[in-house]
Motif scaffolding. Sequence first.
Motif, PDB file in Angstrom:
ATOM      1  N   GLU A 221      -4.209   6.359   4.062  1.00 29.67           N
ATOM      2  CA  GLU A 221      -3.005   6.149   4.851  1.00 29.67           C
ATOM      3  C   GLU A 221      -2.626   4.686   4.721  1.00 29.67           C
ATOM      4  N   PRO A 222      -1.396   4.389   4.306  1.00 24.73           N
ATOM      5  CA  PRO A 222      -1.009   2.989   4.099  1.00 24.73           C
ATOM      6  C   PRO A 222      -1.256   2.103   5.315  1.00 24.73           C
ATOM      7  N   THR A 223      -1.000   2.632   6.526  1.00 18.58           N
ATOM      8  CA  THR A 223      -1.221   1.799   7.711  1.00 18.58           C
ATOM      9  C   THR A 223      -2.692   1.476   7.905  1.00 18.58           C
ATOM     10  N   GLN A 224      -3.583   2.430   7.580  1.00 20.32           N
ATOM     11  CA  GLN A 224      -5.016   2.182   7.682  1.00 20.32           C
ATOM     12  C   GLN A 224      -5.500   1.262   6.555  1.00 20.32           C
ATOM     13  N   LEU A 225      -4.909   1.415   5.363  1.00 20.81           N
ATOM     14  CA  LEU A 225      -5.303   0.569   4.245  1.00 20.81           C
ATOM     15  C   LEU A 225      -4.960  -0.894   4.519  1.00 20.81           C
ATOM     16  N   GLU A 226      -3.893  -1.128   5.249  1.00 15.04           N
ATOM     17  CA  GLU A 226      -3.562  -2.509   5.607  1.00 15.04           C
ATOM     18  C   GLU A 226      -4.669  -3.148   6.431  1.00 15.04           C
TER      19      GLU A 226
ATOM     20  N   TRP B 101       0.813  -1.211   0.000  1.00 17.81           N
ATOM     21  CA  TRP B 101       0.000   0.000   0.000  1.00 17.81           C
ATOM     22  C   TRP B 101       0.845   1.258   0.000  1.00 17.81           C
ATOM     23  N   GLY B 102       2.064   1.185   0.457  1.00 16.99           N
ATOM     24  CA  GLY B 102       2.902   2.391   0.536  1.00 16.99           C
ATOM     25  C   GLY B 102       3.172   3.007  -0.816  1.00 16.99           C
ATOM     26  N   TYR B 103       3.198   2.212  -1.883  1.00 21.86           N
ATOM     27  CA  TYR B 103       3.483   2.772  -3.201  1.00 21.86           C
ATOM     28  C   TYR B 103       2.578   2.199  -4.285  1.00 21.86           C
ATOM     29  N   SER B 104       1.508   1.536  -3.867  1.00 15.75           N
ATOM     30  CA  SER B 104       0.544   1.021  -4.843  1.00 15.75           C
ATOM     31  C   SER B 104      -0.304   2.166  -5.390  1.00 15.75           C
ATOM     32  N   LYS B 105      -0.760   2.001  -6.642  1.00 12.93           N
ATOM     33  CA  LYS B 105      -1.658   2.985  -7.250  1.00 12.93           C
ATOM     34  C   LYS B 105      -3.110   2.772  -6.827  1.00 12.93           C
ATOM     35  N   ARG B 106      -3.366   1.765  -6.016  1.00 11.29           N
ATOM     36  CA  ARG B 106      -4.728   1.509  -5.557  1.00 11.29           C
ATOM     37  C   ARG B 106      -5.179   2.595  -4.586  1.00 11.29           C
ATOM     38  N   LEU B 107      -6.426   3.002  -4.710  1.00  9.38           N
ATOM     39  CA  LEU B 107      -7.100   3.884  -3.760  1.00  9.38           C
ATOM     40  C   LEU B 107      -6.267   5.122  -3.429  1.00  9.38           C
ATOM     41  N   ILE B 108      -5.695   5.767  -4.466  1.00 11.71           N
ATOM     42  CA  ILE B 108      -4.985   7.020  -4.233  1.00 11.71           C
ATOM     43  C   ILE B 108      -5.996   8.159  -4.203  1.00 11.71           C
ATOM     44  N   TYR B 109      -5.568   9.293  -3.695  1.00 11.72           N
ATOM     45  CA  TYR B 109      -6.475  10.429  -3.561  1.00 11.72           C
ATOM     46  C   TYR B 109      -7.055  10.804  -4.930  1.00 11.72           C
ATOM     47  N   GLY B 110      -8.397  10.871  -5.002  1.00 10.45           N
ATOM     48  CA  GLY B 110      -9.073  11.221  -6.242  1.00 10.45           C
ATOM     49  C   GLY B 110      -9.540  10.040  -7.062  1.00 10.45           C
ATOM     50  N   SER B 111      -9.201   8.805  -6.641  1.00  7.11           N
ATOM     51  CA  SER B 111      -9.651   7.630  -7.400  1.00  7.11           C
ATOM     52  C   SER B 111     -11.162   7.476  -7.278  1.00  7.11           C
ATOM     53  N   LEU B 112     -11.783   6.975  -8.358  1.00  6.15           N
ATOM     54  CA  LEU B 112     -13.227   6.758  -8.383  1.00  6.15           C
ATOM     55  C   LEU B 112     -13.519   5.312  -8.007  1.00  6.15           C
ATOM     56  N   VAL B 113     -14.445   5.110  -7.054  1.00  3.93           N
ATOM     57  CA  VAL B 113     -14.871   3.769  -6.657  1.00  3.93           C
ATOM     58  C   VAL B 113     -16.384   3.669  -6.828  1.00  3.93           C
TER      59      VAL B 113
ATOM     60  N   LYS C 230       7.475  -3.739   5.171  1.00 10.37           N
ATOM     61  CA  LYS C 230       6.988  -2.878   4.089  1.00 10.37           C
ATOM     62  C   LYS C 230       8.145  -2.043   3.570  1.00 10.37           C
ATOM     63  N   LYS C 231       8.247  -1.963   2.256  1.00 14.98           N
ATOM     64  CA  LYS C 231       9.308  -1.189   1.625  1.00 14.98           C
ATOM     65  C   LYS C 231       8.708  -0.097   0.782  1.00 14.98           C
ATOM     66  N   ASP C 232       9.313   1.051   0.837  1.00 15.14           N
ATOM     67  CA  ASP C 232       8.849   2.150  -0.006  1.00 15.14           C
ATOM     68  C   ASP C 232       9.615   2.141  -1.304  1.00 15.14           C
ATOM     69  N   LEU C 233       8.919   2.477  -2.353  1.00 16.29           N
ATOM     70  CA  LEU C 233       9.531   2.529  -3.675  1.00 16.29           C
ATOM     71  C   LEU C 233      10.282   3.829  -3.843  1.00 16.29           C
ATOM     72  N   LEU C 234      11.326   3.818  -4.676  1.00 15.12           N
ATOM     73  CA  LEU C 234      12.107   5.029  -4.876  1.00 15.12           C
ATOM     74  C   LEU C 234      11.344   6.069  -5.662  1.00 15.12           C
ATOM     75  N   GLU C 235      10.372   5.654  -6.441  1.00 11.73           N
ATOM     76  CA  GLU C 235       9.622   6.632  -7.228  1.00 11.73           C
ATOM     77  C   GLU C 235       8.619   7.362  -6.361  1.00 11.73           C
ATOM     78  N   GLU C 236       8.304   8.613  -6.747  1.00 10.29           N
ATOM     79  CA  GLU C 236       7.274   9.359  -6.050  1.00 10.29           C
ATOM     80  C   GLU C 236       5.922   8.723  -6.325  1.00 10.29           C
ATOM     81  N   PRO C 237       4.968   8.848  -5.383  1.00  9.14           N
ATOM     82  CA  PRO C 237       3.649   8.242  -5.589  1.00  9.14           C
ATOM     83  C   PRO C 237       2.968   8.797  -6.821  1.00  9.14           C
TER      84      PRO C 237
END
Length: 1724
Positions: free
Chosen positions: A164-169, A133-145, A509-516
């Motif tokens: 928040e990744p911790t809450q998404l877990e 969840w820390g760097y997934s494109k799922r459920l990012i701000y503005g996503s439509l569900v 959990k590992k964070d990706l080097l790329e920006e979200p």
Amino acid sequence: MENLRKGNISKDQAALQKLPPDDFRRLPVIPTYEDIHTDKEPFLRPNIVRGRYPDVDTYLDVQFRLLREDFIRPLREGIAEFLNMRRRGFDQEGRLQDIHVYHGVHVVYPTYAYSGIGYRIQFDSSRLKGVRWGYSKRLIYGSLVCLSNDEFRTMHFATVVNREPTQLELGWVDVRFEDDTLVVLGISPMDTFIMVESSAFFEAYRHVLKGLQEVQRNTMPFTKHIVDCDCADGVDPPEYLRGSFGDVTYDMSVVVENAHSSHVRSVPVLQDDLWPSAEDLDFDESQYRAFKLGLTKEFAVIQGPPGTGKTYIGLKIIQVLLKNSHHWRGLQGGLGMTRRAARPILVVCYTNHALDQFLEGIAESYPEGIVRVGGQSKSEKLKKFNLTNIRHRLREDEMVLGYIHRGAGDTTREMKRLQEEMDVYLDQLTATQRGLLPDHTLMYLMDQHHWDSLMQGWLIAHEDDDEWMTGEQKRGSVIIDWLGLGGYLLPDVDKQDHGTQADEEEEEKKDLLEEPEEQRLLDDDELLYGRQNKGKHNVKYKSLDLALDLVNTQMNDHSEGTGGWQVQVNKKKRRNKLKRELSKTEMMSHEEVQQVQNVWDLQPRDRWRLYRYWMAKYHEMYKESISEYVDQYEDVAKRLQEFRNEGDRRILEEAYVIGMTNTGAAKYRSILQDIQPAVVIVEEAAEVLEAHIVTTLSQHCQHLILIGDHQQLRPSPTVYQLAKKYNMDISLFERMINNGMQCQRLQSQHRMRPEFARLLTPHIYDTLDNHESVLNYENIKGVSSNIFFVDHSHLEVQDKEMKSRSNMHEAQFLASFCHYLLQQGYSASQITVLTTYTGQLFNFKNVMKEGVFEGVRVCTVDNFQGEENDIILLSLVRSNEEDIAGFLKVDNRVCVALSRAKKGFYAIGNLTMLAKASKLWDKIIQELREQGSVGTDLQLSCQNHPESKILASTNGDFRKAPNGGCMRPCAFRLQCGHVCGMRCHPTDPEHEEYMCLKPCVKLLCDLGHKCHKDCYENCGECEVLVEKTIPRCQHKQMMPCHKDPSAFQCQERCDKALCDLGHKCQRLCGQFCGDCEVLVEKTIPRCQHKQMMPCHKDPSAFQCQERCDKALCDLGHKCQRLCGQFCGDCEVLVEKTIPRCQHKQMMSCYKDPSTCQCQEPCDKVLCFLGHKCQRLCGQFCGDCEVLVEKTIPRCQHKQMMPCHEAPRSFWCQQPCIKVLCALGHKCQRLCYQICGNCEVLVEKTFPRCQHKRMMPCFKSPSAFQCREPCVKILCNLGHKCQRLCYQDCGECQVLVEKTVPRCRHKQMMPCYAAPSSFQCQMPCEKVLPCRHTCKNKCGQVCTCTEILTYHLTCGHAIQVVCKATEEDLVCNAPCGQLLKCGHPCAGTCDSCQEGMLHEPCRHPCNRVLVCSHRCSALCAENCPPCNKRCENRCVHTPCRKQCGEPCVPCQNPCEWRCRHHQCTKPCGEPCDRPRCDQPCPKIRRCRACQKCHRCIGMCGEPCPDKCRVCDREEVTRILFGTEDEPDAQFVLLEDCGHILEVRGMDEWMDRADENVQLKTCPECKTPIQHNVRYGNSIKRTRALTMVEEKTQRCDEDVQNAQRDLEAAAQRLKREFEVDADLDSYFTETSARISQQMTSRCKLSTEIVTMYENKFLFLKRLAKIKKGTGRELSVSGNESHIRELQREIANMEKWLLHPTSHVAEQVSPVLYALHSAKMNMLLSP
């Protein structure tokens, strides 16, 4: 693709003839049921690549429907595929390409954000353990569900507002629904939904789609170009330039440094022939054309291939526009104006990074008037320009308008009040996310028989536990034990429910080097101020006391079990299980709950399902309380946003430059329409969808500049078919080029090496020039080639979750190569690792450890568009047996990948496969083969040993260079004299960080003890143990040698007696004895118990440790504490009767029943309807809260309300049915709300113009602005107004032909303009006084521009314009005279005053230094210390220092030995043996005759490779005169290879020399540096040179001399300041010379003397200048005086030049001649 498009032009044009089924402006942005459930193809028409659109509405309709379909189609197809799989019984949702599916979704409770009310939903995250969840494109701000519980027959759409990744877990996320509030509030927390998320990022679509609907056909700018594609007649200048009569001149001095020419400061911008040249503006020809196009055309398209400086040209254009802002802002003045600003420049970029770069460039020249909109900026330089920070700054300075400040303040306070009231309930609700509800809370949520069975089973389980039953053991929570999380577990707990070991352990959990992804796509201030604390409310109230908390799981675990209970002691497992179960959402239905009789009979899975049912009821209870605030909060949030928008508008309209991303520009469209930007500049325009640019333009935009490159990345629609079939990936930039619009392409690239650029030409670009700056890059260290592509055949792997691909072989290879480059000395910021697939990023993260690779950027090619770095490492990833290259076949993406590197470019991939799959790659690989830059092995080259090569094809090959060099020993001689023990390493060449691990050989003390540490360590004191006598006690002790015996603590046993019992001290002799600690038995007088205690202890003060046996109460309960402790009250649990209600309760024995709160359910009747109290017996009953139906007297509606509630005070929730107006429109609000005015849209007629328009029913037409086209006649010629009906018509702007009365020429001019005031644009034909014809326009001032030839007094001829003045007659012919140093002068005839004063010599010095190297400084400077590599070496190691630094003496034994003599000194010291004069006894085979002859060399020295017989002519060539003697022996000089007779050479080397320099070979003059026979002479000479260097650098007298020089400089500076003549005649010059002297970092005698000569010469010039006035009055010779003044000015200018030797430049003879010439000029 391109050919297909060219062939389908007529087909696309024909498609436009189809009429749309409905008005696109009325289509909802949010999908409807028909959008999702349809079998028909949606109505779509293609984007016209070549050719015009019929009209504006058709154009907007095409763009809107394509963009809307781009985000709806993935949702439609994903839902259809999901439903089809469910019907067929498949459960393989990982195969779904277009949507993500979430199960077990519940809308739990409302929450709040600054944008309004949101809702917290929970989904079953146990199914998504593989998601990072820390760097997934799922459920990012503005996503439509989309949520549905009936197979998507009804749907609820929402957008994510907080993640928040911790809450998404745990499965928690906040959304904002698009539905009506009442509909959402009607959703129960017990309702279970399926939620799907679209792969299209909705927030980027929403604002653009709304913007397209708001664009009107008569207000859209640039329709001539965008819609009509009318480019055949060229592009007009911007309207703000066309509307100015006369010449509009631009000051372009900001483009050129130190621009003083009026030719640059006043440029007639619309007169092409009067522009300064490209050289004048420091541009190349392509930059010049692009710069001119951007300033003079209202619609400018500038193409910039990689590295050609697109941003540079854009910055230059904007700098000129800002310098001349009064033209396009309609104001007179520049950036210093204080009047209200209007019409700023809008800068739009695709990414936040590009926007930051562009605005930083603007801020360097114009540090004021910039506003950066959006919260995703990472630039420290732009912080003060951020809109949010400007808001805060204005608020702090109280500069916000009063009504905005008051309104926003009041609204904010009201919002905070509502938040605090909601927090009371939200604190209770959020607690359920982190733990278990307590027993007393759950009791009210359960049915009575469930509670009874729960408590009964708990008591039965503990009936054999006497301590538990009697209260001696602390009781836990029944719910914790029931769910298997307490100290005890039931014996029949389902083993499989415990999960696997992998589930129990916390996943790292590992964070990706790329920006979200959300930061790249979205530019929204709400991410900063709209969701403070990430959407969390402030906890100000006491939260729920949880039975078990995730944050604090400390429980009293039992050490042993009884009966059938088991012990659970692993708290970590318990915490992980609780976290795992809370993340699940599966719960029992109401029917299932009713069937449960005994809760202890349920399996663990069903227990948790039942618990979640109770928790949902708890959520439902508090949700009703929060629902009361929803409408109020929404209204307050809306009002606050309106105040914010008004404040933002005020800030933005005062700006000169506004920076936004394209998404931000669409969101702020309404504000941009109000402030009306006059100029819009779009960076990376070829990467932006056309709809994004169109919505950025306001009605009053007059100048649009598109900067980009359509041959790099194109726009990326979510749906590939829309790009292929409907041309959606064609940007406005590319479409304009396709339709023949003038486009200037930058031609010269300033980024990459020419060999990199050859990969792009002619395969992608026809031509691309290389700027001279890229021709002199240094080679990449440690690699044999600056560019190389490694070919391999390791297969790729597909990532199902990310739908991407990866290749571990490539990741490991590039990680090892990157580490190797870091070892070469490159910084991490100089290296970027690129990959073509996102999935490969995970591999890089795994193999690139943070400590080693910190600072190295790793990202995808697409996210590196527009950026560059020194070294690029590219992973191509694709490698498969099917020869599928994927999007590596796309030319645009390949172009970006190949053009990011500046100095070094290295790639790895399956090139053989790529050559088969793509013609472009085949051509590129062929070019690489011609360069020799492709193969299976990358050749590494050691910096220190270039002949050592390593071929690397796998990551393991880099182990052959463990330290970045090769496998050879380093062997560098350290300061300590030892040799470096590492393998060859290029970093730390001076070994300043190296730690010598050899044993230290220093002596530490007078006893001769050696240091036992490593050489690099500080020796410290001598630690060798020796025996010494301690004077205090005379004991002999072993102690460190450096220790003083008097300070040493004796380690012998102490034998002193401590007490009357004779106990001896147990401590050491050197320690303090203290009290006697021997344990003895004593009787405690207070209780007479016997206790063991230290001998010195007083029994009366000792606390007895026996068990207390006192009776605490009448029941005989004994105290459980120790004898010495306070007994306190009796805590044994007993059953007592509460007198108030006669219920029996278990309580502590000492407690009074009348003061205890009864925990039995209350059975009191609260109202006349017989409703019973639902609380505990001991609690206050309060009012009856049972919901009953009552009739509201005001409206007679029936409503469910609490029983105690009075109907007259209740807010009716029924729809209002009142009629609001004469037309019979009914109120659309709820019954309790104020009806307000009628908002129904009706058609009304404007009284002034009789046009009709839809408007709210209550509105008066006079309050609206009519936006129909105006039809008024403006002039006698019948021209109609071109503006909107509500706008002021103004003057008639239609161009008509009129005759200019002054010249009778006919000109096209605005209809209203008077011909007498119009500037004629016809060529002027007047003959000037100089008899040349004027070449200006007829209306301009006549000036002559003919080129004439002038012959100067110096004899040279120059060409100047006719109007040139005497100041322009400057001779630039080369001087060429020989200077004193022998070099020709590099100055010009004018700068050297016709040979009298010369420029400083710029030729190399080439003098021979004391070290025998030649000086590399300039001739005019003093020779600095030599900085070349020292050439001193011995047989062991070479010196690695610079020549001017002292060499470290070698500590190895000297190798100069023979059978007669042997040196016993270290190698670095003078030898203590004589030269051996015996001939060499060796017999050597001759190369020529192959016979054996005796060696002609000397004993113990290198043997010459010559034979006295075969090489007789060469050997006996006379030099010293003794070479032809029969017994002559010879010595070999190793430095040059010459063989010289030994006696003559000995005399040559022993001869004294005045110069302190190394002796040279008598034949070739090569310095003799390496020869063992003459080693002492070489060492002696080197020692003298070091002494001389030391004398020059480190002598103590230098400091005193430096102080004297500084004092002399200060005196000279004061003379410059106080001299009256200089102050009167040369104020500025003397001040600048004084400043030059002050800025010198280091003074020398020569420098001070030079400035003193300048001072004297300037004083002489001042005296001459002082006498010119008197001489003029006497002689009256004005021409001579002017010539003299010109000479003085030239001298003054020459003195300002930096030089070292004024005395040599102005010799006494020249000075006398020059004075004589001046005196002659002054004579009559």
